[in-house]
Design an enzyme around this catalytic site. Sequence first.
Site, PDB file in Angstrom:
ATOM      1  N   CYS A  77       0.241  -2.778  -2.795  1.00 18.59           N
ATOM      2  CA  CYS A  77       1.413  -2.205  -3.472  1.00 18.59           C
ATOM      3  C   CYS A  77       2.131  -1.836  -3.136  1.00 18.59           C
ATOM      4  O   CYS A  77       3.030   0.084  -2.832  1.00 18.59           O
ATOM      5  CB  CYS A  77       0.716  -0.825  -4.685  1.00 18.59           C
ATOM      6  SG  CYS A  77       0.537   0.322  -3.138  1.00 18.59           S
ATOM      7  N   ASP A  86      -7.462  -6.733  -1.915  1.00 16.92           N
ATOM      8  CA  ASP A  86      -6.233  -5.360  -2.638  1.00 16.92           C
ATOM      9  C   ASP A  86      -6.110  -4.728  -1.483  1.00 16.92           C
ATOM     10  O   ASP A  86      -6.805  -3.656  -0.987  1.00 16.92           O
ATOM     11  CB  ASP A  86      -6.745  -4.887  -3.489  1.00 16.92           C
ATOM     12  CG  ASP A  86      -5.365  -3.841  -4.467  1.00 16.92           C
ATOM     13  OD1 ASP A  86      -4.464  -4.046  -4.310  1.00 16.92           O
ATOM     14  OD2 ASP A  86      -6.057  -2.424  -4.184  1.00 16.92           O
ATOM     15  N   PRO A 132     -10.784   2.975  -5.113  1.00 13.70           N
ATOM     16  CA  PRO A 132     -11.651   4.056  -5.944  1.00 13.70           C
ATOM     17  C   PRO A 132     -12.426   3.191  -6.897  1.00 13.70           C
ATOM     18  O   PRO A 132     -13.418   4.340  -7.482  1.00 13.70           O
ATOM     19  CB  PRO A 132     -10.477   5.123  -6.031  1.00 13.70           C
ATOM     20  CG  PRO A 132      -9.337   4.727  -6.363  1.00 13.70           C
ATOM     21  CD  PRO A 132      -9.639   3.463  -4.849  1.00 13.70           C
TER      22      PRO A 132
END
Lengths: 145, 297
Positions: B232, B179, B114
């Site tokens: 993550c 990511d 986001p």
Amino acid sequence: MDDPVEYDGAGELYRVIEAQFGCAITLEGRLYSRLQKKSTRLFLYAGGEPPCLRQSWIGLHIGDLSEGTIHPSIEGAQIIGEKATKNVMRVSHEQADALFKEGSIEHKPFDGIVLVKSGQNIICAAKHSNGRLVGLIPASRKTTL
Amino acid sequence: MPPSKSFKTYHQGILGRDYRGFMDYIQRPPARYSVRVNTLKSSLTEVERILRKRRVDYGSIPWCSDGLWVSQLGLDFLEHQLGFFYIQSADSMIPVLALDPQPGERVLDMCAAPGGKSTHIAQLMRNTGTLVANDNNVRRIRALVYSIQKSGVRNAVITQNDGVRLSGRGMEFDRILVDAPCSDVGTARKNPQIFDKWDMEWVRALSALQKKMASAAYGMLKPGGVMVYSTCTTTLEENEHVVEHVLSEEGAELAEVKLDGLNHSKGLTDKAGKSMRIMPQHNDTGCFYIAKVVKNG
């Protein structure tokens, strides 16, 4: 939605900004536009050569030009507000909080579009409607607290 | 829902002595929250003044000079919507600090929505150079546009593409952040439902995608360019194995990431030993895995 295209009306835009807010301004970067139903959405891009890919978005949306009037976005208001010499309206911190929460605050009438200042910060542009100062604030930018 | 038996067995197997600390912290709700000062619009001094005015306690984040721990999550007041600060977890600031983007460079954020990391990249580039913020999901791109606009980013182009398909179009970048989409174990403290979703089949499918994304990204680096691969999550398959794939298939080199004040452990395999694992017990955050890959020039 169409890709933004390079905008060749910078001179007109600067004249509109000067007429509305009393400042001669030159934006650093390239201007792009995307045609909407009733306005031209303007973007300021300060980056290098963009990639040869379909662009969903480029740079910063600075406002919408409609019938010779600029309706600045929050960021457009902040940029123009650095040099604006007229049509800047001061509100208190409490009014600023209320404006971003409710979208509008009670206010005496005025004409056209103004930049709203609270403390040292230009916080948005606004217009007058039905006894209220109505912020040009997208729903997604309203506060929830 | 507590973690499944297979989750526990898997993590006991890979984490060894760190397993107990990991399981203890990963099931605790977050102890603190954080924001990143948006230096494109404000300053640390100004945001500290705002937080004091709003009666929010704050403190420095050791590894990020623009980061602040804050005492509460409810921060959506005027200055947040003006873009003076960005609500972002302290661990998710690390990949961009490892990437270390510089003003004037050409940078790709391959999975940008986001927008927390993209806006961080833009502020480190001081709104110069070119930032291509890409994502493949329309709904997530709306969130990305919101972040980019609110943060006052002027040097970004947002594109909607499958990250793997970005390569082969003649584009070259100084730095690329991958990511990658992952099994999100590191977010379990905020979102414990992730334990229900976790299984090895899902992890293996993600690993295959991540390898393709990392290889595609590496192929778009200029000679001497830097790619940061981050997730993550905790699994070997999504972390060290992806990096090893890039090292062996592409002849890449791994560089060490050094950030003052950040506790971490090394990558769990010999080949990926220079990569970084941030576990919840290290800094009382979520989890992150970060590898800095350099393209041989």
